[in-house]
Design a protein around this motif. Sequence first.
Motif, PDB file in Angstrom:
ATOM      1  N   VAL A 112      41.077  21.141 -16.828  1.00 44.59           N
ATOM      2  CA  VAL A 112      41.083  22.507 -16.323  1.00 44.59           C
ATOM      3  C   VAL A 112      41.535  22.448 -14.876  1.00 44.59           C
ATOM      4  O   VAL A 112      40.990  21.676 -14.084  1.00 44.59           O
ATOM      5  N   THR A 113      42.546  23.221 -14.537  1.00 44.91           N
ATOM      6  CA  THR A 113      42.995  23.287 -13.146  1.00 44.91           C
ATOM      7  C   THR A 113      42.968  24.741 -12.701  1.00 44.91           C
ATOM      8  O   THR A 113      43.181  25.660 -13.494  1.00 44.91           O
ATOM      9  N   ALA A 114      42.687  24.910 -11.413  1.00 52.59           N
ATOM     10  CA  ALA A 114      42.633  26.251 -10.838  1.00 52.59           C
ATOM     11  C   ALA A 114      43.480  26.267  -9.573  1.00 52.59           C
ATOM     12  O   ALA A 114      43.546  25.276  -8.842  1.00 52.59           O
ATOM     13  N   GLU A 115      44.102  27.395  -9.329  1.00 58.51           N
ATOM     14  CA  GLU A 115      44.920  27.558  -8.128  1.00 58.51           C
ATOM     15  C   GLU A 115      44.042  27.488  -6.880  1.00 58.51           C
ATOM     16  O   GLU A 115      42.868  27.863  -6.917  1.00 58.51           O
ATOM     17  N   PRO A 116      44.598  27.000  -5.764  1.00 55.85           N
ATOM     18  CA  PRO A 116      43.831  26.902  -4.517  1.00 55.85           C
ATOM     19  C   PRO A 116      43.209  28.220  -4.072  1.00 55.85           C
ATOM     20  O   PRO A 116      42.150  28.231  -3.441  1.00 55.85           O
ATOM     21  N   GLU A 117      43.827  29.334  -4.421  1.00 54.26           N
ATOM     22  CA  GLU A 117      43.284  30.633  -4.045  1.00 54.26           C
ATOM     23  C   GLU A 117      41.903  30.889  -4.648  1.00 54.26           C
ATOM     24  O   GLU A 117      41.151  31.745  -4.178  1.00 54.26           O
ATOM     25  N   LEU A 118      41.559  30.164  -5.706  1.00 54.05           N
ATOM     26  CA  LEU A 118      40.265  30.339  -6.365  1.00 54.05           C
ATOM     27  C   LEU A 118      39.172  29.462  -5.756  1.00 54.05           C
ATOM     28  O   LEU A 118      38.012  29.550  -6.173  1.00 54.05           O
ATOM     29  N   ARG A 119      39.524  28.632  -4.772  1.00 50.11           N
ATOM     30  CA  ARG A 119      38.557  27.715  -4.160  1.00 50.11           C
ATOM     31  C   ARG A 119      37.322  28.487  -3.691  1.00 50.11           C
ATOM     32  O   ARG A 119      37.413  29.503  -3.023  1.00 50.11           O
ATOM     33  N   GLY A 120      36.154  28.008  -4.141  1.00 58.34           N
ATOM     34  CA  GLY A 120      34.890  28.631  -3.778  1.00 58.34           C
ATOM     35  C   GLY A 120      34.574  29.891  -4.556  1.00 58.34           C
ATOM     36  O   GLY A 120      33.508  30.476  -4.376  1.00 58.34           O
ATOM     37  N   GLY A 121      35.455  30.308  -5.426  1.00 54.50           N
ATOM     38  CA  GLY A 121      35.253  31.549  -6.172  1.00 54.50           C
ATOM     39  C   GLY A 121      35.008  31.339  -7.649  1.00 54.50           C
ATOM     40  O   GLY A 121      35.094  32.284  -8.418  1.00 54.50           O
ATOM     41  N   THR A 122      34.718  30.117  -8.049  1.00 53.36           N
ATOM     42  CA  THR A 122      34.467  29.842  -9.465  1.00 53.36           C
ATOM     43  C   THR A 122      33.036  29.346  -9.631  1.00 53.36           C
ATOM     44  O   THR A 122      32.399  28.914  -8.685  1.00 53.36           O
ATOM     45  N   TRP A 123      32.570  29.406 -10.866  1.00 53.25           N
ATOM     46  CA  TRP A 123      31.330  28.761 -11.223  1.00 53.25           C
ATOM     47  C   TRP A 123      31.289  28.653 -12.723  1.00 53.25           C
ATOM     48  O   TRP A 123      32.157  29.170 -13.419  1.00 53.25           O
ATOM     49  N   GLY A 124      30.340  27.937 -13.251  1.00 54.31           N
ATOM     50  CA  GLY A 124      30.268  27.710 -14.677  1.00 54.31           C
ATOM     51  C   GLY A 124      30.415  26.242 -14.985  1.00 54.31           C
ATOM     52  O   GLY A 124      30.175  25.383 -14.134  1.00 54.31           O
ATOM     53  N   LEU A 125      30.838  25.948 -16.193  1.00 52.88           N
ATOM     54  CA  LEU A 125      30.916  24.561 -16.629  1.00 52.88           C
ATOM     55  C   LEU A 125      31.928  23.738 -15.842  1.00 52.88           C
ATOM     56  O   LEU A 125      31.849  22.524 -15.821  1.00 52.88           O
ATOM     57  N   CYS A 126      32.858  24.377 -15.187  1.00 54.59           N
ATOM     58  CA  CYS A 126      33.838  23.649 -14.381  1.00 54.59           C
ATOM     59  C   CYS A 126      33.430  23.543 -12.919  1.00 54.59           C
ATOM     60  O   CYS A 126      34.178  23.043 -12.093  1.00 54.59           O
ATOM     61  N   GLY A 127      32.273  24.025 -12.566  1.00 54.03           N
ATOM     62  CA  GLY A 127      31.769  23.888 -11.209  1.00 54.03           C
ATOM     63  C   GLY A 127      32.180  25.022 -10.292  1.00 54.03           C
ATOM     64  O   GLY A 127      32.724  26.035 -10.707  1.00 54.03           O
ATOM     65  N   THR A 128      31.909  24.813  -9.004  1.00 55.88           N
ATOM     66  CA  THR A 128      32.097  25.859  -8.005  1.00 55.88           C
ATOM     67  C   THR A 128      33.397  25.724  -7.233  1.00 55.88           C
ATOM     68  O   THR A 128      33.726  26.596  -6.436  1.00 55.88           O
ATOM     69  N   TYR A 129      34.136  24.638  -7.434  1.00 57.53           N
ATOM     70  CA  TYR A 129      35.430  24.413  -6.785  1.00 57.53           C
ATOM     71  C   TYR A 129      35.300  24.476  -5.265  1.00 57.53           C
ATOM     72  O   TYR A 129      36.055  25.132  -4.583  1.00 57.53           O
ATOM     73  N   THR A 130      34.273  23.750  -4.760  1.00 56.05           N
ATOM     74  CA  THR A 130      34.058  23.684  -3.320  1.00 56.05           C
ATOM     75  C   THR A 130      34.221  22.263  -2.792  1.00 56.05           C
ATOM     76  O   THR A 130      34.096  22.045  -1.596  1.00 56.05           O
ATOM     77  N   ASP A 131      34.451  21.306  -3.658  1.00 54.07           N
ATOM     78  CA  ASP A 131      34.513  19.883  -3.307  1.00 54.07           C
ATOM     79  C   ASP A 131      33.182  19.354  -2.784  1.00 54.07           C
ATOM     80  O   ASP A 131      33.126  18.330  -2.131  1.00 54.07           O
ATOM     81  N   ASP A 132      32.090  20.064  -3.066  1.00 52.61           N
ATOM     82  CA  ASP A 132      30.758  19.640  -2.675  1.00 52.61           C
ATOM     83  C   ASP A 132      29.978  19.300  -3.940  1.00 52.61           C
ATOM     84  O   ASP A 132      29.561  20.200  -4.673  1.00 52.61           O
ATOM     85  N   PRO A 133      29.775  18.007  -4.227  1.00 54.56           N
ATOM     86  CA  PRO A 133      29.075  17.640  -5.462  1.00 54.56           C
ATOM     87  C   PRO A 133      27.645  18.179  -5.534  1.00 54.56           C
ATOM     88  O   PRO A 133      27.077  18.278  -6.612  1.00 54.56           O
ATOM     89  N   ALA A 134      27.066  18.563  -4.404  1.00 51.43           N
ATOM     90  CA  ALA A 134      25.693  19.054  -4.399  1.00 51.43           C
ATOM     91  C   ALA A 134      25.540  20.368  -5.163  1.00 51.43           C
ATOM     92  O   ALA A 134      24.444  20.684  -5.626  1.00 51.43           O
ATOM     93  N   ASP A 135      26.615  21.142  -5.309  1.00 51.08           N
ATOM     94  CA  ASP A 135      26.489  22.419  -6.028  1.00 51.08           C
ATOM     95  C   ASP A 135      27.214  22.418  -7.376  1.00 51.08           C
ATOM     96  O   ASP A 135      27.413  23.468  -7.975  1.00 51.08           O
TER      97      ASP A 135
END
Length: 101
Positions: free
Chosen positions: A55-78
């Motif tokens: 699953v890939t997401a455009e950079p514009e979605l950084r920090g705006g996702t959540w769910g089974l693919c994570g939060t797209y923040t590059d922070d493993p803590a969340d």
Amino acid sequence: VVAQGWNVSVNGAVVPKGHPYLHKGLGVTWPGDWVAVASSLGVRVAWDGHLAVTVTAEPELRGGTWGLCGTYTDDPADDFMRPDGDITPFAAAFGNAWKVP
């Protein structure tokens, strides 16, 4: 989109293997031995027809996702954030929290 092996359909219409499909911002392509589904929302899912999924997401979605693919923040803590916003340390609890009937 439903994919079972190499049988792919969009809203019940079959997309023959190897034939691209594009309609209202949704595209199905067949790169190599994979099938890929991309949306105008900026998300692309590719599947090898067996077990591997990317699953890939455009950079514009950084920090705006959540769910089974994570939060797209590059922070493993969340990465294991449940739908209620709590974070679990266990993968199984995380996955189970996202189950739908």
